[in-house]
Design a protein around this motif. Structure first.
Motif, PDB file in Angstrom:
ATOM      1  N   ALA A 102      -1.623   4.663   6.125  1.00  0.00           N
ATOM      2  CA  ALA A 102      -2.252   5.273   7.407  1.00  0.00           C
ATOM      3  C   ALA A 102      -3.673   5.550   7.509  1.00  0.00           C
ATOM      4  N   ALA A 103      -4.324   5.544   6.230  1.00  0.00           N
ATOM      5  CA  ALA A 103      -5.947   5.896   6.280  1.00  0.00           C
ATOM      6  C   ALA A 103      -6.422   4.638   6.748  1.00  0.00           C
ATOM      7  N   LEU A 104      -6.093   3.323   6.292  1.00  0.00           N
ATOM      8  CA  LEU A 104      -6.577   2.062   6.845  1.00  0.00           C
ATOM      9  C   LEU A 104      -6.462   1.959   8.259  1.00  0.00           C
ATOM     10  N   GLU A 105      -5.403   2.185   8.796  1.00  0.00           N
ATOM     11  CA  GLU A 105      -4.901   2.343  10.229  1.00  0.00           C
ATOM     12  C   GLU A 105      -5.884   2.856  11.061  1.00  0.00           C
TER      13      GLU A 105
ATOM     14  N   LEU B  54       0.770  -1.221  -0.018  1.00  0.00           N
ATOM     15  CA  LEU B  54       0.039   0.063   0.132  1.00  0.00           C
ATOM     16  C   LEU B  54       0.902   1.317  -0.063  1.00  0.00           C
ATOM     17  N   ALA B  55       0.517   2.284  -0.861  1.00  0.00           N
ATOM     18  CA  ALA B  55       1.070   3.548  -0.706  1.00  0.00           C
ATOM     19  C   ALA B  55       0.971   3.982   0.983  1.00  0.00           C
TER      20      ALA B  55
ATOM     21  N   GLY C  13       0.490  11.476  -3.054  1.00  0.00           N
ATOM     22  CA  GLY C  13       1.339  10.656  -2.165  1.00  0.00           C
ATOM     23  C   GLY C  13       1.256   9.303  -2.897  1.00  0.00           C
ATOM     24  N   MET C  14       0.854   8.918  -4.038  1.00  0.00           N
ATOM     25  CA  MET C  14       0.560   7.935  -4.770  1.00  0.00           C
ATOM     26  C   MET C  14       1.028   7.644  -5.811  1.00  0.00           C
ATOM     27  N   GLU C  15       1.140   6.563  -6.453  1.00  0.00           N
ATOM     28  CA  GLU C  15       1.867   6.287  -7.856  1.00  0.00           C
ATOM     29  C   GLU C  15       0.718   6.476  -9.073  1.00  0.00           C
ATOM     30  N   PHE C  16       0.883   7.094 -10.038  1.00  0.00           N
ATOM     31  CA  PHE C  16       0.073   7.291 -11.268  1.00  0.00           C
ATOM     32  C   PHE C  16      -0.330   5.796 -11.571  1.00  0.00           C
TER      33      PHE C  16
ATOM     34  N   GLY D 105      -2.409   4.053  -9.884  1.00  0.00           N
ATOM     35  CA  GLY D 105      -2.604   3.308  -8.603  1.00  0.00           C
ATOM     36  C   GLY D 105      -3.541   4.087  -7.390  1.00  0.00           C
ATOM     37  N   ILE D 106      -3.803   5.371  -7.945  1.00  0.00           N
ATOM     38  CA  ILE D 106      -4.645   6.367  -7.045  1.00  0.00           C
ATOM     39  C   ILE D 106      -5.718   5.870  -6.599  1.00  0.00           C
ATOM     40  N   THR D 107      -6.204   5.754  -5.244  1.00  0.00           N
ATOM     41  CA  THR D 107      -7.322   5.520  -4.920  1.00  0.00           C
ATOM     42  C   THR D 107      -8.026   6.475  -3.975  1.00  0.00           C
ATOM     43  N   PRO D 108      -8.967   6.276  -3.636  1.00  0.00           N
ATOM     44  CA  PRO D 108      -9.984   7.326  -2.749  1.00  0.00           C
ATOM     45  C   PRO D 108      -9.638   7.131  -1.196  1.00  0.00           C
ATOM     46  N   VAL D 109      -8.727   6.163  -0.985  1.00  0.00           N
ATOM     47  CA  VAL D 109      -8.359   5.731   0.481  1.00  0.00           C
ATOM     48  C   VAL D 109      -7.229   6.570   0.714  1.00  0.00           C
ATOM     49  N   GLY D 110      -7.163   7.635   1.480  1.00  0.00           N
ATOM     50  CA  GLY D 110      -5.952   8.158   2.059  1.00  0.00           C
ATOM     51  C   GLY D 110      -5.570   9.350   1.267  1.00  0.00           C
TER      52      GLY D 110
END
Length: 183
Positions: free
Chosen positions: A25-28, A19-20, A118-121, A123-128
């Motif tokens: 951090a968002a999941l935790e 995970l990025a 802070g994510m890879e192009f 792979g960007i996700t709404p989480v975090g």
């Protein structure tokens, strides 16, 4: 456990290396809801939804895409992450533009999307995502039992109940955000 696309899915919090950092951090911080989120390692060349569907046979109807859009009115710029099913496209110049209260909306520049999230192009996700970004989720995504989406990095995907996306901080569920693609 084997799941969508025949991938080896495990609880996401047991493989935070997939995970990025903002996603982990968002999941935790998400508490019990994070227990429903799974992660699977993939070949980074399969990060694109179409490539993953072709390689694994997973149905496109459970794949969700997250695109980052910027809209400007005068000197004010607003950014939104839009989550739609892979069988649709985000209504960027209609609904998204109006939600951003912008005269014009377009996909956020690649480098700015990566730096801001802070994510890879790919792979960007709404989480975090940053709290100042709007997160718009098409209502259709909530109807999917298991939605597969980016993990913040190209080498994995996360899977979660579609309805769980509505519980992310700051999410706005939008009817009609995803426009059906022509056959």
């Amino acid at each position: 456990m084997t799941g969508p696309g025949g991938l080896a899915w495990v609880p996401a919090l047991t493989r935070t290396d997939l995970l990025a950092p903002p996603v982990a951090a968002a999941l935790e911080a998400w508490g019990g809801a994070a227990q429903q989120v799974l992660v699977a390692e993939i070949d980074p060349d399969l990060a694109d939804t179409a490539a993953l569907v072709e390689a694994t046979g997973a149905p496109a109807s459970i794949m969700a895409n997250c695109v980052v859009v910027a809209g400007r009115r005068g000197e004010t710029e607003r950014i939104a992450a839009c989550v739609v099913l892979a069988t649709t496209r985000a209504d960027v110049n209609g609904l998204v533009r109006k939600r951003l209260d912008a005269r014009k909306a377009s996909f956020l520049d690649h480098d700015r999307a990566v730096a801001g999230s802070g994510m890879e192009f790919g792979g960007i996700t709404p989480v975090g995502l940053p709290s100042e970004w709007q997160v718009l989720v098409d209502a259709g995504v909530l109807e999917v039992d298991v939605a597969v989406i980016g993990s913040g990095v190209r080498r994995s995907k996360i899977a979660l109940p579609g309805a769980l996306l509505a519980q992310l901080p700051g999410v706005e569920v939008v009817e009609g955000l995803g426009v059906t693609l022509p056959s």
